[in-house]
Scaffold this motif. Structure first.
Motif, PDB file in Angstrom:
ATOM      1  N   THR A  42      -5.516  -7.312   8.305  1.00 40.32           N
ATOM      2  CA  THR A  42      -6.469  -6.795   7.380  1.00 40.32           C
ATOM      3  C   THR A  42      -7.977  -7.520   7.749  1.00 40.32           C
ATOM      4  OG1 THR A  42      -4.956  -7.446   5.723  1.00 40.32           O
ATOM      5  CG2 THR A  42      -7.040  -7.227   4.896  1.00 40.32           C
ATOM      6  N   GLN A  43      -8.190  -8.804   8.366  1.00 40.06           N
ATOM      7  CA  GLN A  43      -9.295  -9.041   8.841  1.00 40.06           C
ATOM      8  C   GLN A  43      -9.785  -8.553  10.011  1.00 40.06           C
ATOM      9  OE1 GLN A  43     -11.286 -11.611   7.024  1.00 40.06           O
ATOM     10  NE2 GLN A  43     -12.697 -10.702   8.440  1.00 40.06           N
ATOM     11  N   ASP A  44      -9.035  -7.996  10.883  1.00 34.29           N
ATOM     12  CA  ASP A  44      -9.376  -7.429  11.994  1.00 34.29           C
ATOM     13  C   ASP A  44      -9.882  -5.921  11.679  1.00 34.29           C
ATOM     14  OD1 ASP A  44      -8.289  -9.246  13.532  1.00 34.29           O
ATOM     15  OD2 ASP A  44      -6.617  -8.276  14.461  1.00 34.29           O
ATOM     16  N   MET A  45      -9.481  -5.363  10.629  1.00 31.34           N
ATOM     17  CA  MET A  45      -9.926  -4.283  10.038  1.00 31.34           C
ATOM     18  C   MET A  45     -11.483  -4.228   9.536  1.00 31.34           C
ATOM     19  SD  MET A  45      -6.802  -1.628   8.278  1.00 31.34           S
ATOM     20  CE  MET A  45      -6.050  -3.326   7.552  1.00 31.34           C
ATOM     21  N   ARG A  46     -11.435  -5.500   8.801  1.00 28.17           N
ATOM     22  CA  ARG A  46     -12.832  -5.685   8.249  1.00 28.17           C
ATOM     23  C   ARG A  46     -13.784  -5.984   9.290  1.00 28.17           C
ATOM     24  NH1 ARG A  46     -16.103  -4.449   4.328  1.00 28.17           N
ATOM     25  NH2 ARG A  46     -17.627  -6.071   4.023  1.00 28.17           N
ATOM     26  N   ASP A  47     -13.255  -6.682  10.429  1.00 23.41           N
ATOM     27  CA  ASP A  47     -14.397  -7.110  11.273  1.00 23.41           C
ATOM     28  C   ASP A  47     -14.847  -5.601  11.912  1.00 23.41           C
ATOM     29  OD1 ASP A  47     -14.057  -9.671  10.941  1.00 23.41           O
ATOM     30  OD2 ASP A  47     -12.517 -10.012  12.788  1.00 23.41           O
ATOM     31  N   GLN A  48     -13.716  -4.890  12.188  1.00 20.68           N
ATOM     32  CA  GLN A  48     -14.241  -3.425  12.721  1.00 20.68           C
ATOM     33  C   GLN A  48     -15.269  -2.652  11.977  1.00 20.68           C
ATOM     34  OE1 GLN A  48     -13.717  -2.006  15.921  1.00 20.68           O
ATOM     35  NE2 GLN A  48     -12.523  -3.976  16.325  1.00 20.68           N
ATOM     36  N   LEU A  49     -14.735  -2.759  10.557  1.00 17.65           N
ATOM     37  CA  LEU A  49     -15.948  -2.205   9.611  1.00 17.65           C
ATOM     38  C   LEU A  49     -17.185  -2.700   9.738  1.00 17.65           C
ATOM     39  CD1 LEU A  49     -13.616  -2.013   6.710  1.00 17.65           C
ATOM     40  CD2 LEU A  49     -14.579  -0.057   7.642  1.00 17.65           C
ATOM     41  N   ILE A  50     -17.475  -4.048   9.998  1.00 18.62           N
ATOM     42  CA  ILE A  50     -18.651  -4.644   9.916  1.00 18.62           C
ATOM     43  C   ILE A  50     -19.251  -4.415  11.293  1.00 18.62           C
ATOM     44  CG2 ILE A  50     -19.719  -6.917  10.200  1.00 18.62           C
ATOM     45  CD1 ILE A  50     -17.701  -7.838   8.175  1.00 18.62           C
ATOM     46  N   PHE A  51     -18.550  -4.590  12.408  1.00 19.94           N
ATOM     47  CA  PHE A  51     -19.053  -4.238  13.717  1.00 19.94           C
ATOM     48  C   PHE A  51     -19.609  -2.914  14.064  1.00 19.94           C
ATOM     49  CE2 PHE A  51     -18.266  -2.763  18.343  1.00 19.94           C
ATOM     50  CZ  PHE A  51     -19.168  -3.665  18.854  1.00 19.94           C
ATOM     51  N   SER A  52     -18.960  -1.921  13.275  1.00 22.80           N
ATOM     52  CA  SER A  52     -19.266  -0.760  13.421  1.00 22.80           C
ATOM     53  C   SER A  52     -20.296  -0.059  12.394  1.00 22.80           C
ATOM     54  CB  SER A  52     -18.013   0.420  13.346  1.00 22.80           C
ATOM     55  OG  SER A  52     -17.171   0.008  14.500  1.00 22.80           O
ATOM     56  N   ARG A  53     -20.440  -0.863  11.410  1.00 27.77           N
ATOM     57  CA  ARG A  53     -21.260  -0.475  10.350  1.00 27.77           C
ATOM     58  C   ARG A  53     -20.828   0.830   9.769  1.00 27.77           C
ATOM     59  NH1 ARG A  53     -24.477  -1.353  14.564  1.00 27.77           N
ATOM     60  NH2 ARG A  53     -25.312   0.959  14.843  1.00 27.77           N
ATOM     61  N   LEU A  54     -19.699   0.668   9.035  1.00 26.45           N
ATOM     62  CA  LEU A  54     -19.165   1.678   8.327  1.00 26.45           C
ATOM     63  C   LEU A  54     -18.656   1.287   7.059  1.00 26.45           C
ATOM     64  CD1 LEU A  54     -16.430   2.864  11.096  1.00 26.45           C
ATOM     65  CD2 LEU A  54     -18.402   4.124  10.329  1.00 26.45           C
ATOM     66  N   SER A  55     -18.698   2.034   5.972  1.00 27.22           N
ATOM     67  CA  SER A  55     -18.388   2.098   4.905  1.00 27.22           C
ATOM     68  C   SER A  55     -17.057   2.161   4.808  1.00 27.22           C
ATOM     69  CB  SER A  55     -19.145   2.680   3.632  1.00 27.22           C
ATOM     70  OG  SER A  55     -20.426   2.377   3.702  1.00 27.22           O
ATOM     71  N   PHE A  56     -16.112   1.255   3.868  1.00 28.03           N
ATOM     72  CA  PHE A  56     -14.720   1.591   3.752  1.00 28.03           C
ATOM     73  C   PHE A  56     -14.425   2.205   2.315  1.00 28.03           C
ATOM     74  CE2 PHE A  56     -10.142   0.085   2.733  1.00 28.03           C
ATOM     75  CZ  PHE A  56      -9.456   0.964   3.936  1.00 28.03           C
ATOM     76  N   VAL A  57     -14.071   3.507   2.499  1.00 32.16           N
ATOM     77  CA  VAL A  57     -14.299   4.680   1.194  1.00 32.16           C
ATOM     78  C   VAL A  57     -13.016   4.481   0.275  1.00 32.16           C
ATOM     79  CG1 VAL A  57     -14.817   6.815   0.649  1.00 32.16           C
ATOM     80  CG2 VAL A  57     -16.066   5.819   2.675  1.00 32.16           C
ATOM     81  N   LEU A  58     -11.884   4.448   1.093  1.00 34.42           N
ATOM     82  CA  LEU A  58     -10.756   4.804   0.247  1.00 34.42           C
ATOM     83  C   LEU A  58      -9.422   3.981   0.861  1.00 34.42           C
ATOM     84  CD1 LEU A  58      -9.967   7.469  -2.198  1.00 34.42           C
ATOM     85  CD2 LEU A  58      -8.359   7.327  -0.097  1.00 34.42           C
ATOM     86  N   MET A  59      -8.521   3.566   0.276  1.00 38.34           N
ATOM     87  CA  MET A  59      -7.254   3.380   0.557  1.00 38.34           C
ATOM     88  C   MET A  59      -6.195   3.800  -0.717  1.00 38.34           C
ATOM     89  SD  MET A  59      -7.545  -0.890   0.155  1.00 38.34           S
ATOM     90  CE  MET A  59      -5.740  -1.039   0.376  1.00 38.34           C
ATOM     91  N   ASN A  60      -5.038   3.947  -0.309  1.00 39.08           N
ATOM     92  CA  ASN A  60      -3.949   4.321  -1.417  1.00 39.08           C
ATOM     93  C   ASN A  60      -3.263   3.158  -1.826  1.00 39.08           C
ATOM     94  OD1 ASN A  60      -4.402   7.162  -0.935  1.00 39.08           O
ATOM     95  ND2 ASN A  60      -2.681   7.457  -0.166  1.00 39.08           N
ATOM     96  N   CYS A  61      -2.570   3.271  -3.022  1.00 36.65           N
ATOM     97  CA  CYS A  61      -1.886   2.233  -3.773  1.00 36.65           C
ATOM     98  C   CYS A  61      -0.631   3.063  -4.416  1.00 36.65           C
ATOM     99  CB  CYS A  61      -2.667   1.706  -4.998  1.00 36.65           C
ATOM    100  SG  CYS A  61      -1.685   0.657  -5.996  1.00 36.65           S
ATOM    101  N   PRO A  62       0.480   2.785  -4.469  1.00 42.71           N
ATOM    102  CA  PRO A  62       0.850   1.262  -3.744  1.00 42.71           C
ATOM    103  C   PRO A  62       1.227   1.292  -2.097  1.00 42.71           C
ATOM    104  CG  PRO A  62       2.748   2.499  -4.830  1.00 42.71           C
ATOM    105  CD  PRO A  62       1.779   3.295  -5.048  1.00 42.71           C
TER     106      PRO A  62
END
Length: 249
Positions: A42-62
């Motif tokens: 999870t933190q690696d994904m968050r780092d990639q979002l920040i590094f690439s300056r991308l908004s994280f728009v959607l994920m599915n549940c469950p």
């Protein structure tokens, strides 16, 4: 033109998962979505979002076993406790990833009891996460046999019954065409409920270029209606992803 996002579950599969974030940014996307991010750090994904300056728009549940397990069960009678337990797990991921929307999947079910269970689970979820935008999406039963939420009138009825400001419609134009054969008419009737839009070509579910859905007209309609949300490409590229991105130009 709308703001375009890339679904990294479907796009850029020619690259390792963590490299897809930067590839999406380099291709011109400002946002991304990941259907089931639960198997990645999870933190690696968050780092990639920040590094690439991308908004994280959607994920599915469950978070199901996407290869063979049920894809959602919010409308399935008898497993309410499982839905609520897994919704809480999704929220733990969301605390790090900070998605704009969480799509709650209804699962395979039918009949009035399933609708009642779906409404009750959604009422619980909107109260559990009052600051989180949640969505429900009609999905056609050709691609997903037995899926409960398979038409827009049912979605409207459920949304009206829950009547929560943090719950809205997720409008997938590919599924709308499969379900109704009339994307523009379906948007005219239900687009005011939509908080997130996804696109793919028809037939084939490839790039939203040509085919039976007039996407230039659809995007113009979104603009004319004042839609300010994201439009995400959720499709299987015919070749490599970068060769078919003229639709975001």
């Amino acid at each position: 033109m709308p703001r375009f996002a890339a679904n990294l579950t479907w796009l850029f599969q020619e690259l390792p998962f963590m490299e897809r974030f930067r590839a999406a940014k380099d291709a011109g996307f400002e946002g991304v979505e990941v259907l089931f991010p639960y198997d990645h750090p999870t933190q690696d994904m968050r780092d990639q979002l920040i590094f690439s300056r991308l908004s994280f728009v959607l994920m599915n549940c469950p978070p199901p076993n996407a290869t063979g397990g049920p894809q959602g069960f919010a409308a399935v009678p008898g497993v309410e406790a499982r839905f609520r337990r897994d919704f809480d797990r999704t929220l733990r991921f969301a605390q790090v990833l900070k998605p704009l929307h969480i799509h709650i999947m209804a699962g395979a079910a039918e009949g009035p009891e399933a609708e009642a269970v779906f409404i009750e689970n959604l009422r619980w979820a909107v109260a559990r996460a009052p600051r989180q935008s949640l969505t429900i999406e009609p999905i056609n039963r050709i691609d997903m046999p037995g899926y409960f939420l398979a038409d827009y009138d049912t979605a409207a009825r459920v949304l009206d019954a829950v009547a929560a400001p943090n719950l809205a419609l997720q409008f997938d134009a590919y599924h709308a065409h499969r379900i109704t054969g009339d994307v523009m008419g379906t948007w005219a009737a239900h687009g005011h409920r939509a908080r997130h839009v996804q696109v793919a070509g028809f037939p084939g579910r490839h790039e939203p270029l040509g085919g039976e859905i007039d996407y230039p007209a659809f995007f113009a309609r979104l603009d004319a209606d004042g839609y300010t949300g994201w439009v995400s490409g959720e499709y299987a590229p015919e070749t490599v992803t970068g060769a078919g991105l003229a639709w975001i130009g």
